[in-house]
Design a protein around this motif. Structure first.
Motif: not given
Length: 441
Positions: A122-131, A163-176
């Motif tokens: 929920w945190s990752a989803r909401l923070l990415s949506q807000y950004l 971890l290569k799935k992470l995006n170089d052209s966006q901010l990556n918000v990941v669940t801890g």
């Protein structure tokens, strides 16, 4: 790519205002390609744990009440952060999540770790949506798609590839906190799991630094909540912080530091509530001076052993999966040693059972102090502390110190009496304040 990792804990995401402050930090200190690791917002994990307990106890009223609280909290965050077309889909998604939870409860098929994982999702989803709502491109990643655990151990080669799935052209918000095992089941990384997630991901991505944003400005010579004149350090030695965590300090968990062993990745500790305040860097011991720390100890057992081998120590670590401390003191004749183990009280039975008659429990439920300092000072600091405690009529059950390679060492002092904040403050000021100009640099 020269990435950095930023981790935000639950207190940093406990209200919509705090989410907004976090977004401001991200847009000020992060670049595209960076990784933001998040914990569950506020008390969400505590509520999910409570929900699990009600489910196990078949307490339907408790289940419904807790789900209502969780849903209201998450919905309020969404409504205060998002608007219109963005808000409605997220409200729909959160409602679907709770429908799934209720369905699993009705079918008696709810799994604890799957339930706990919702908080970080929920945190990752909401923070990415807000950004994205603020026009900063961000994407949410569920760490179960990135971190694989095989037979209880992290699958390092596979994880580095994932971890290569992470995006170089966006901010990556990941669940801890969460990961997935080889059978596809949700698993967790344990206590302080989100901090651990952050340093693991930093290692896998060869990041330049990990910034852990907390509710304090950095690392101090003592807990600033208890010690008024605690000194904030601008830089500290990683090995000394590792010692501090092994003494039970809540600053970081030992495994969080272990994830970066053998790397030059820096850890930065700073406040998400005062992001322009001074902060602390945890660095290699070759570049900075050693510092001094004092921390309180709680509910420890003191065990006497005639002989303690390296094999014993290794097996005990595997058995307890916990930090404990060993000291050896020469007999008066100088020809042999008496060994002492200091362990958390909840491990006492396991340790005594392991030694099967070779160990003697001297005392249990002891309190005390741990003192960390440079190699040339830790002995005198420990002895000074004992003298000061005796002057205020604190009965000492055990005290000793040991060196830790070139990085300094630490001492432990145990008593039957709780070390009150006032006592800790008096000791701290007497031992450290006269050296303030040296040790805060």
């Amino acid at each position: 790519m020269n990435r950095s990792v930023h981790k935000f804990g639950g207190s940093s995401l406990s209200t919509a205002t705090h989410y907004q402050a976090v977004a401001n930090i991200i847009t000020s200190y992060c670049q595209f390609g960076d990784i933001i690791v998040v914990s569950a917002a506020g008390k969400t994990t505590n509520m999910l744990v409570k929900l699990w307990q009600y489910y196990k106890d078949a307490d339907n009223q408790g289940v419904i009440s807790t789900i209502t609280q969780l849903k209201d909290f998450q919905t309020k965050l969404i409504e205060e952060l998002l608007e219109g077309k963005v808000e409605k889909p997220e409200i729909h998604t959160i409602n679907e999540d709770f429908s799934v939870i209720l369905k699993l409860i009705a079918e008696k098929n709810l799994k604890e770790k799957c339930l706990l994982a919702y908080g970080e999702v929920w945190s990752a989803r909401l923070l990415s949506q807000y950004l994205n709502h603020l026009s900063y491109h961000a994407i949410a990643f569920d760490a179960r798609d990135l971190l694989l655990v095989n037979d209880g151990k992290l699958a390092h080669p596979e994880n580095k590839i994932n971890l290569k799935k992470l995006n170089d052209s966006q901010l990556n918000v990941v669940t801890g906190f969460i990961a997935q095992d080889t059978e596809g089941y949700t698993t967790t990384l344990g206590r302080n799991g989100s901090d651990y997630s952050a340093t693991l991901i930093a290692r896998y991505c060869d990041a330049s630094s990990v910034t852990i944003w907390k509710d304090t400005k950095g690392i101090y010579s003592a807990d600033p909540h208890d010690v008024e004149h605690a000194l904030q350090y601008l830089s500290v030695c990683r090995e000394q912080i590792s010692l501090l965590t092994k003494l039970g300090s809540p600053i970081l968990h030992t495994k969080t530091l272990e994830a970066l062993e053998g790397t030059d990745i820096k850890i930065i500790m700073r406040s998400s509530f005062e992001n322009d305040a001074c902060f602390t860097k945890i660095e290699s011991p070759t570049t900075i001076n050693q510092k001094c720390f004092i921390t309180s100890l709680h509910k420890q057992s003191l065990i006497e052993i005639n002989h303690l081998s390296d094999t014993d120590v290794l097996k005990l670590k595997q058995l307890t999966q916990c930090d404990f401390h060993t000291f050896k003191i020469k007999y008066p004749n100088g020809l042999a040693y008496q060994f002492y183990l200091i362990v958390p009280v909840n491990l006492t039975h396991s340790v005594l059972h392991y030694f099967s008659g070779r160990a003697n429990l001297l005392a249990s439920s002891l309190f005390g102090l741990g003192i960390i300092g440079p190699r040339g000072r830790v002995s005198s600091l420990t002895k000074q502390a004992v003298v000061l405690l005796k002057k205020i009529n604190i009965n000492i059950r055990f005290s000793n110190f040991q060196y830790q390679g070139i990085y300094g060492g630490y001492g432990m002092i145990l008593s039957n009496e709780v070390m009150a904040a006032e006592t800790l403050s008096r000791l701290h000021d007497a031992l450290f304040l006269e050296h303030k100009a040296v040790i805060t640099s």
